[in-house]
Design a protein around this motif. Sequence first.
Motif, PDB file in Angstrom:
ATOM      1  N   GLU A 166       0.818  -1.210   0.000  1.00 46.56           N
ATOM      2  CA  GLU A 166       0.000   0.000   0.000  1.00 46.56           C
ATOM      3  C   GLU A 166       0.854   1.264   0.000  1.00 46.56           C
ATOM      4  O   GLU A 166       0.368   2.357  -0.299  1.00 46.56           O
ATOM      5  CB  GLU A 166      -0.948  -0.004   1.203  1.00 46.56           C
ATOM      6  CG  GLU A 166      -1.996  -1.111   1.144  1.00 46.56           C
ATOM      7  CD  GLU A 166      -2.949  -1.058   2.324  1.00 46.56           C
ATOM      8  OE1 GLU A 166      -2.900  -0.067   3.089  1.00 46.56           O
ATOM      9  OE2 GLU A 166      -3.743  -2.010   2.473  1.00 46.56           O
ATOM     10  N   ARG A 167       2.129   1.137   0.338  1.00 42.58           N
ATOM     11  CA  ARG A 167       3.022   2.304   0.296  1.00 42.58           C
ATOM     12  C   ARG A 167       3.199   2.834  -1.116  1.00 42.58           C
ATOM     13  O   ARG A 167       3.602   3.971  -1.315  1.00 42.58           O
ATOM     14  CB  ARG A 167       4.394   1.937   0.878  1.00 42.58           C
ATOM     15  CG  ARG A 167       4.423   1.776   2.363  1.00 42.58           C
ATOM     16  CD  ARG A 167       4.080   3.076   3.097  1.00 42.58           C
ATOM     17  NE  ARG A 167       5.136   4.075   2.998  1.00 42.58           N
ATOM     18  CZ  ARG A 167       5.063   5.225   2.350  1.00 42.58           C
ATOM     19  NH1 ARG A 167       3.958   5.575   1.726  1.00 42.58           N
ATOM     20  NH2 ARG A 167       6.074   6.065   2.346  1.00 42.58           N
ATOM     21  N   THR A 169       0.632   2.852  -3.329  1.00 43.85           N
ATOM     22  CA  THR A 169      -0.656   3.270  -3.884  1.00 43.85           C
ATOM     23  C   THR A 169      -1.473   4.153  -2.959  1.00 43.85           C
ATOM     24  O   THR A 169      -2.437   4.779  -3.402  1.00 43.85           O
ATOM     25  CB  THR A 169      -1.508   2.027  -4.220  1.00 43.85           C
ATOM     26  OG1 THR A 169      -1.722   1.267  -3.013  1.00 43.85           O
ATOM     27  CG2 THR A 169      -0.809   1.146  -5.244  1.00 43.85           C
ATOM     28  N   GLY A 170      -1.143   4.216  -1.683  1.00 44.77           N
ATOM     29  CA  GLY A 170      -1.957   4.968  -0.728  1.00 44.77           C
ATOM     30  C   GLY A 170      -1.679   6.457  -0.772  1.00 44.77           C
ATOM     31  O   GLY A 170      -1.154   7.005  -1.758  1.00 44.77           O
ATOM     32  N   ASP A 171      -2.044   7.133   0.292  1.00 48.88           N
ATOM     33  CA  ASP A 171      -1.766   8.559   0.406  1.00 48.88           C
ATOM     34  C   ASP A 171      -0.259   8.771   0.481  1.00 48.88           C
ATOM     35  O   ASP A 171       0.460   8.021   1.142  1.00 48.88           O
ATOM     36  CB  ASP A 171      -2.427   9.136   1.673  1.00 48.88           C
ATOM     37  CG  ASP A 171      -3.936   9.068   1.600  1.00 48.88           C
ATOM     38  OD1 ASP A 171      -4.474   9.014   0.475  1.00 48.88           O
ATOM     39  OD2 ASP A 171      -4.573   9.026   2.668  1.00 48.88           O
ATOM     40  N   SER A 172       0.226   9.788  -0.190  1.00 50.16           N
ATOM     41  CA  SER A 172       1.661  10.104  -0.222  1.00 50.16           C
ATOM     42  C   SER A 172       2.503   8.866  -0.544  1.00 50.16           C
ATOM     43  O   SER A 172       3.358   8.446   0.240  1.00 50.16           O
ATOM     44  CB  SER A 172       2.109  10.696   1.128  1.00 50.16           C
ATOM     45  OG  SER A 172       1.390  11.856   1.441  1.00 50.16           O
ATOM     46  N   PRO A 173       2.267   8.244  -1.709  1.00 45.07           N
ATOM     47  CA  PRO A 173       3.029   7.044  -2.066  1.00 45.07           C
ATOM     48  C   PRO A 173       4.512   7.360  -2.199  1.00 45.07           C
ATOM     49  O   PRO A 173       4.896   8.450  -2.631  1.00 45.07           O
ATOM     50  CB  PRO A 173       2.423   6.629  -3.407  1.00 45.07           C
ATOM     51  CG  PRO A 173       1.879   7.887  -3.985  1.00 45.07           C
ATOM     52  CD  PRO A 173       1.376   8.669  -2.803  1.00 45.07           C
ATOM     53  N   ARG A 208       2.905   3.169 -13.003  1.00 48.89           N
ATOM     54  CA  ARG A 208       2.686   4.171 -11.958  1.00 48.89           C
ATOM     55  C   ARG A 208       3.771   5.244 -12.051  1.00 48.89           C
ATOM     56  O   ARG A 208       4.953   4.930 -12.247  1.00 48.89           O
ATOM     57  CB  ARG A 208       2.715   3.533 -10.573  1.00 48.89           C
ATOM     58  CG  ARG A 208       1.631   2.502 -10.355  1.00 48.89           C
ATOM     59  CD  ARG A 208       1.609   2.007  -8.921  1.00 48.89           C
ATOM     60  NE  ARG A 208       0.551   1.025  -8.732  1.00 48.89           N
ATOM     61  CZ  ARG A 208      -0.738   1.341  -8.574  1.00 48.89           C
ATOM     62  NH1 ARG A 208      -1.106   2.611  -8.545  1.00 48.89           N
ATOM     63  NH2 ARG A 208      -1.640   0.393  -8.419  1.00 48.89           N
ATOM     64  N   ASN A 210       5.199   6.866  -9.822  1.00 44.54           N
ATOM     65  CA  ASN A 210       6.158   6.816  -8.715  1.00 44.54           C
ATOM     66  C   ASN A 210       7.030   5.561  -8.742  1.00 44.54           C
ATOM     67  O   ASN A 210       7.793   5.320  -7.802  1.00 44.54           O
ATOM     68  CB  ASN A 210       5.436   6.889  -7.365  1.00 44.54           C
ATOM     69  CG  ASN A 210       4.411   5.785  -7.187  1.00 44.54           C
ATOM     70  OD1 ASN A 210       3.618   5.516  -8.090  1.00 44.54           O
ATOM     71  ND2 ASN A 210       4.409   5.135  -6.031  1.00 44.54           N
TER      72      ASN A 210
END
Length: 294
Positions: A166-167, A169-173, A208, A210
């Motif tokens: 989730e790191r 895809t979540g908030d502030s990836p 992605r 990032n």
Amino acid sequence: MLAKSATPNPSTVLGRQLGDELRRLREAAALTTSQAAEALDCTKGKISRIENGRVTVRLPDLTAMLQAYEVSDPELRTRLSTLARKANRRRREGWWNQYGPVLADTYRDYIALEAMAGSIRTFQAQLVPGLLQTPDYVRAVTVASRQWQTADEIEKFVQVRLARQERLTGDSPLHFWAVLSEAVLVQQVGGPEVMSAQLRHLLTASERPNVTLQVLPFSRGAHASMFGPYVVLGFPEDGALDVVLADNPTGSMWFEREAEVARYRELFDAARTTALSPVESLAVIQRRAREHRS
């Protein structure tokens, strides 16, 4: 990153921040670590561990240190107390703690730092990075490791690995950049179907913004990173230093000293420069995925 750490547990970012400030205050007070230890009636080693962020700082100890360093500014004292509380809470409340004995100390510490990291740069010689592994690939690696015996333990470890992802895809990836030896694409982890699905997953993940993937092909010959995998974690806080976790045949090693971390930055820069470009790398991954299917 599953073995017990060969060095003390890594510091958390907040713990290091607090330790750096306490070191500066001690030096401003013209006290050595021995003198500070005498003032606090503790060992010199405890002062060093606090300043390196490797242990929690209890509020009574913090109060004693600030008194010994003649820190009277109420705003500074309040800010440091708040920082200590946050650092201690971070160590206790991470979601990974619920998995207890399934996780080795090194791996638990790594997850804690990964949760706070802003960037990761990694070279992998044999395995797909954990943040990019499919469930079946994770399961195959976990079974092969022989560190977990029951189906329940294996599935819990798989859950941990997937929760970590989730790191990306979540908030502030976090920004993730991986250089993979071509061997990573060839090794038959879990069999052809699992590997084909895993490589297709890499292609999807690379879309992605990032995530950056590069392949270092066999044809490039010997290179400085071929002796083992490593991860360089960077943190968003001002002045926060990078941390490195490197694997070797006997375990995992943490590196936090600037000279050591700088060496791994150089290794990664050399690896990414030697590797194929991201576009060329995706073509190789696509080809290897087709080979596993055939």
